[in-house]
Design a protein around this motif. Structure first.
Motif, PDB file in Angstrom:
ATOM      1  N   LYS A  66      39.909  48.101  37.250  1.00  0.00           N
ATOM      2  CA  LYS A  66      40.750  47.119  37.946  1.00  0.00           C
ATOM      3  C   LYS A  66      41.672  46.368  37.002  1.00  0.00           C
ATOM      4  O   LYS A  66      42.077  45.248  37.312  1.00  0.00           O
ATOM      5  CB  LYS A  66      39.844  46.129  38.700  1.00  0.00           C
ATOM      6  N   GLY A  68      44.624  46.698  36.456  1.00  0.00           N
ATOM      7  CA  GLY A  68      45.932  46.484  37.075  1.00  0.00           C
ATOM      8  C   GLY A  68      46.038  45.167  37.823  1.00  0.00           C
ATOM      9  O   GLY A  68      47.132  44.691  38.111  1.00  0.00           O
ATOM     10  N   THR A  69      44.880  44.549  38.144  1.00  0.00           N
ATOM     11  CA  THR A  69      44.935  43.298  38.913  1.00  0.00           C
ATOM     12  C   THR A  69      45.143  42.073  38.018  1.00  0.00           C
ATOM     13  O   THR A  69      45.307  40.977  38.524  1.00  0.00           O
ATOM     14  CB  THR A  69      43.625  43.078  39.727  1.00  0.00           C
ATOM     15  N   TRP A  79      39.749  35.567  34.688  1.00  0.00           N
ATOM     16  CA  TRP A  79      39.743  36.901  35.318  1.00  0.00           C
ATOM     17  C   TRP A  79      38.465  37.652  34.927  1.00  0.00           C
ATOM     18  O   TRP A  79      37.762  38.190  35.785  1.00  0.00           O
ATOM     19  CB  TRP A  79      41.001  37.655  34.859  1.00  0.00           C
ATOM     20  N   ALA A  82      35.284  35.941  36.392  1.00  0.00           N
ATOM     21  CA  ALA A  82      35.143  36.177  37.840  1.00  0.00           C
ATOM     22  C   ALA A  82      34.544  37.564  38.080  1.00  0.00           C
ATOM     23  O   ALA A  82      33.648  37.726  38.908  1.00  0.00           O
ATOM     24  CB  ALA A  82      36.496  36.057  38.532  1.00  0.00           C
ATOM     25  N   TYR A  86      30.801  38.383  39.588  1.00  0.00           N
ATOM     26  CA  TYR A  86      30.670  39.293  40.730  1.00  0.00           C
ATOM     27  C   TYR A  86      29.645  40.387  40.420  1.00  0.00           C
ATOM     28  O   TYR A  86      28.762  40.695  41.231  1.00  0.00           O
ATOM     29  CB  TYR A  86      32.050  39.886  41.020  1.00  0.00           C
TER      30      TYR A  86
ATOM     31  N   PHE B  20      48.884  45.479  40.103  1.00  0.00           N
ATOM     32  CA  PHE B  20      48.708  45.068  41.498  1.00  0.00           C
ATOM     33  C   PHE B  20      49.323  43.673  41.616  1.00  0.00           C
ATOM     34  O   PHE B  20      48.784  42.694  41.113  1.00  0.00           O
ATOM     35  CB  PHE B  20      47.213  45.037  41.849  1.00  0.00           C
ATOM     36  N   SER B  81      42.674  38.821  46.149  1.00  0.00           N
ATOM     37  CA  SER B  81      42.238  40.119  45.615  1.00  0.00           C
ATOM     38  C   SER B  81      42.373  40.200  44.116  1.00  0.00           C
ATOM     39  O   SER B  81      42.156  41.253  43.525  1.00  0.00           O
ATOM     40  CB  SER B  81      43.057  41.235  46.242  1.00  0.00           C
ATOM     41  N   PRO B  83      40.782  38.775  40.753  1.00  0.00           N
ATOM     42  CA  PRO B  83      39.632  37.988  40.283  1.00  0.00           C
ATOM     43  C   PRO B  83      40.086  36.728  39.546  1.00  0.00           C
ATOM     44  O   PRO B  83      41.066  36.771  38.794  1.00  0.00           O
ATOM     45  CB  PRO B  83      38.922  38.944  39.317  1.00  0.00           C
ATOM     46  N   ARG B 148      42.202  47.560  48.838  1.00  0.00           N
ATOM     47  CA  ARG B 148      41.273  48.341  48.013  1.00  0.00           C
ATOM     48  C   ARG B 148      41.810  48.581  46.603  1.00  0.00           C
ATOM     49  O   ARG B 148      41.059  48.868  45.692  1.00  0.00           O
ATOM     50  CB  ARG B 148      40.950  49.674  48.694  1.00  0.00           C
ATOM     51  N   ARG B 149      43.118  48.450  46.455  1.00  0.00           N
ATOM     52  CA  ARG B 149      43.709  48.567  45.111  1.00  0.00           C
ATOM     53  C   ARG B 149      43.449  47.293  44.305  1.00  0.00           C
ATOM     54  O   ARG B 149      43.476  47.307  43.080  1.00  0.00           O
ATOM     55  CB  ARG B 149      45.220  48.803  45.223  1.00  0.00           C
ATOM     56  N   GLY B 150      43.238  46.214  45.030  1.00  0.00           N
ATOM     57  CA  GLY B 150      42.945  44.946  44.359  1.00  0.00           C
ATOM     58  C   GLY B 150      41.475  44.897  43.978  1.00  0.00           C
ATOM     59  O   GLY B 150      40.791  45.919  43.976  1.00  0.00           O
ATOM     60  N   ALA B 151      41.014  43.705  43.636  1.00  0.00           N
ATOM     61  CA  ALA B 151      39.617  43.576  43.212  1.00  0.00           C
ATOM     62  C   ALA B 151      39.066  42.259  43.748  1.00  0.00           C
ATOM     63  O   ALA B 151      38.877  41.314  43.001  1.00  0.00           O
ATOM     64  CB  ALA B 151      39.533  43.617  41.693  1.00  0.00           C
ATOM     65  N   SER B 152      38.827  42.251  45.042  1.00  0.00           N
ATOM     66  CA  SER B 152      38.339  41.015  45.627  1.00  0.00           C
ATOM     67  C   SER B 152      36.897  40.749  45.202  1.00  0.00           C
ATOM     68  O   SER B 152      36.038  41.622  45.324  1.00  0.00           O
ATOM     69  CB  SER B 152      38.416  41.108  47.147  1.00  0.00           C
ATOM     70  N   VAL B 153      36.662  39.535  44.697  1.00  0.00           N
ATOM     71  CA  VAL B 153      35.285  39.200  44.319  1.00  0.00           C
ATOM     72  C   VAL B 153      34.564  38.490  45.471  1.00  0.00           C
ATOM     73  O   VAL B 153      33.425  38.078  45.330  1.00  0.00           O
ATOM     74  CB  VAL B 153      35.222  38.358  43.016  1.00  0.00           C
ATOM     75  N   PRO B 155      34.250  39.898  49.018  1.00  0.00           N
ATOM     76  CA  PRO B 155      34.582  40.892  50.048  1.00  0.00           C
ATOM     77  C   PRO B 155      34.452  40.358  51.474  1.00  0.00           C
ATOM     78  O   PRO B 155      35.277  40.693  52.329  1.00  0.00           O
ATOM     79  CB  PRO B 155      33.584  42.016  49.812  1.00  0.00           C
ATOM     80  N   LEU B 209      35.559  46.618  50.980  1.00  0.00           N
ATOM     81  CA  LEU B 209      36.164  45.937  49.827  1.00  0.00           C
ATOM     82  C   LEU B 209      35.208  45.736  48.651  1.00  0.00           C
ATOM     83  O   LEU B 209      35.572  45.130  47.653  1.00  0.00           O
ATOM     84  CB  LEU B 209      36.756  44.584  50.259  1.00  0.00           C
ATOM     85  N   ARG B 210      33.994  46.258  48.759  1.00  0.00           N
ATOM     86  CA  ARG B 210      33.082  46.175  47.602  1.00  0.00           C
ATOM     87  C   ARG B 210      33.507  47.208  46.578  1.00  0.00           C
ATOM     88  O   ARG B 210      33.951  48.292  46.935  1.00  0.00           O
ATOM     89  CB  ARG B 210      31.641  46.458  48.034  1.00  0.00           C
ATOM     90  N   TRP B 211      33.393  46.880  45.318  1.00  0.00           N
ATOM     91  CA  TRP B 211      33.799  47.833  44.277  1.00  0.00           C
ATOM     92  C   TRP B 211      32.871  47.737  43.072  1.00  0.00           C
ATOM     93  O   TRP B 211      32.075  46.836  42.991  1.00  0.00           O
ATOM     94  CB  TRP B 211      35.247  47.567  43.842  1.00  0.00           C
TER      95      TRP B 211
END
Lengths: 184, 211
Positions: A66, A68-69, A79, A82, A86, B20, B81, B83, B148-153, B155, B209-211
């Motif tokens: 990830k 790219g985020t 970042w 976090a 998680y 992203f 999305s 972190p 889904r391209r993002g990284a939601s902490v 979900p 959205l879990r990754w």
């Protein structure tokens, strides 16, 4: 080796594909996350049960997938932390789940459990509380050690239906045996 | 595998990353509900605009609130999305606007006379809920695909917000074309649909959205 040591600058280089900067950044991140995770696990009294290195490696993988985020205009640490938080919550959830499973009288090895007549009777009683399908699923997957795919074919079910069925049966067993969770 | 080995292995896979960017993703996503809205008007016009509707101050307030929510909720969803994103002011504002919309409707419902509240017919209501759901499906699918391209902490939270975002265009369209002026109807079938789809979003969020 890249001379830059500022993680944010390193990350900017990483996003443009610099291999050396990436190795250096991952090392810095692993040090940061290791101390963060160690502190948290110690505070939650889980340092004996959960391996810090597992969390560090998961965070490194997450950073890899990830990256790219990350927004270069922001600080890098929030970042990373976090993501680390998680992944730690995930690890703890997994640990709780496996601990609860381990607390169930030995399902994976019914023969050793059968050594004790009392345990055997308790186990049988627990099994009788399940419905036919759940019993069959547990017997095939947990006792006969068949793969999900084999069971799915045998019972004419989808693989996800088997997984869900086994999960539900295990949850039901946990309820039946009233295994104390961390919240209790 | 040791951590040092993993670092070595991962660093060998270094390549330029596609960033992203929440704002870009948000603007891109906005095309989905807009397209659905255009298609809805040209292809499956199930209700025609209610021109006898009372375009009063309450209507104007609710429409403005919905318009703001249509922009804000998905923006916040995309921002979430990333972190480490923390913007409590924006979160508070969105929550404030959403509750403001519901409070306005409740206030209007308590003031409405019996004849007005009775006009909340079940079949009409279901048609509205169904239409909100119909208009939310494509935007929701697109939204989850981008998220889904993002990284939601978070979900669960992201799933709820994504579903709410997807329903906003439908709710805004129905705000204008819905035949029933009754606030009870809006509360039961418009807000109800939004809440039901949001619940669905919570379930989907936890799974997708879990990754």
């Amino acid at each position: 080796m890249s001379k830059i040591t500022d993680p944010r600058q390193l990350m900017i280089q990483v996003q443009s594909g610099d291999e050396l900067a990436y190795a250096k950044l991952l090392e810095i991140i692993s040090v940061l996350v290791r101390s963060f995770a160690r502190g948290r696990l110690h505070r939650w009294r889980l340092s004996q049960q959960i391996d810090v290195e597992d969390i560090v490696q998961e965070v490194l993988m997450a950073v890899h997938l990830k990256k790219g985020t990350y927004d270069p205009s922001q600080a890098l640490e929030p970042w990373i932390f976090a993501i680390a938080n998680y992944k730690m919550v995930d690890a703890i959830r997994r640990h709780r789940f496996t601990t609860n499973l381990e607390n169930i009288p030995d399902l994976a090895d019914p023969y050793s459990a059968a050594d004790s007549k009392e345990t055997n009777e308790t186990l049988q009683w627990g099994f009788l509380q399940l419905n036919d399908r759940e019993r069959e699923l547990l017997t095939l997957v947990k006792l006969n050690e068949k793969s999900i795919k084999e069971v799915a074919l045998e019972m004419n079910l989808s693989e996800s239906a088997v997984k869900v069925g086994v999960h539900r049966a295990m949850s039901k067993l946990k309820e039946i045996f009233k295994v104390p969770s961390h919240e209790d | 595998m040791k951590t040092e080995q993993l670092i070595l292995q991962l660093s060998k896979e270094a390549k330029p990353t596609v960033a992203f960017v929440p704002v870009k993703s948000w603007l891109l996503w906005c095309l989905a509900p807009m397209t659905v809205m255009i298609l809805r008007f040209f292809l499956w016009q199930t209700q025609s605009p209610n021109l006898t509707k009372n375009f009063d101050l309450a209507f104007l307030q609710e429409t403005i609130l919905l318009g703001l929510l249509f922009g804000l909720v998905p923006y916040l969803t995309f921002k979430q999305s990333v972190p480490g994103f923390k913007n409590s002011k924006l979160m508070f504002l969105t929550g404030f606007l959403f509750s403001g919309w519901i409070i306005l409707l409740i206030l209007r419902a308590t003031r409405a006379d019996m004849a007005d509240t009775q006009s909340a017919h079940f079949s009409e209501g279901l048609a509205c809920s169904y239409e909100i759901l119909q208009m939310a499906l494509v935007p929701l699918a697109v939204l989850f695909f981008i998220l889904r391209r993002g990284a939601s902490v978070h979900p669960l939270r992201s799933g709820i917000m994504a579903a709410t975002s997807a329903t906003m265009m439908g709710t805004l369209v129905l705000q204008v074309i819905c035949q029933s002026p009754s606030p009870v109807h809006i509360l039961a079938y418009h807000v109800g649909a939004v809440l039901a789809i949001s619940l669905l979003g919570a379930v989907l969020g936890l799974r997708i959205l879990r990754w």
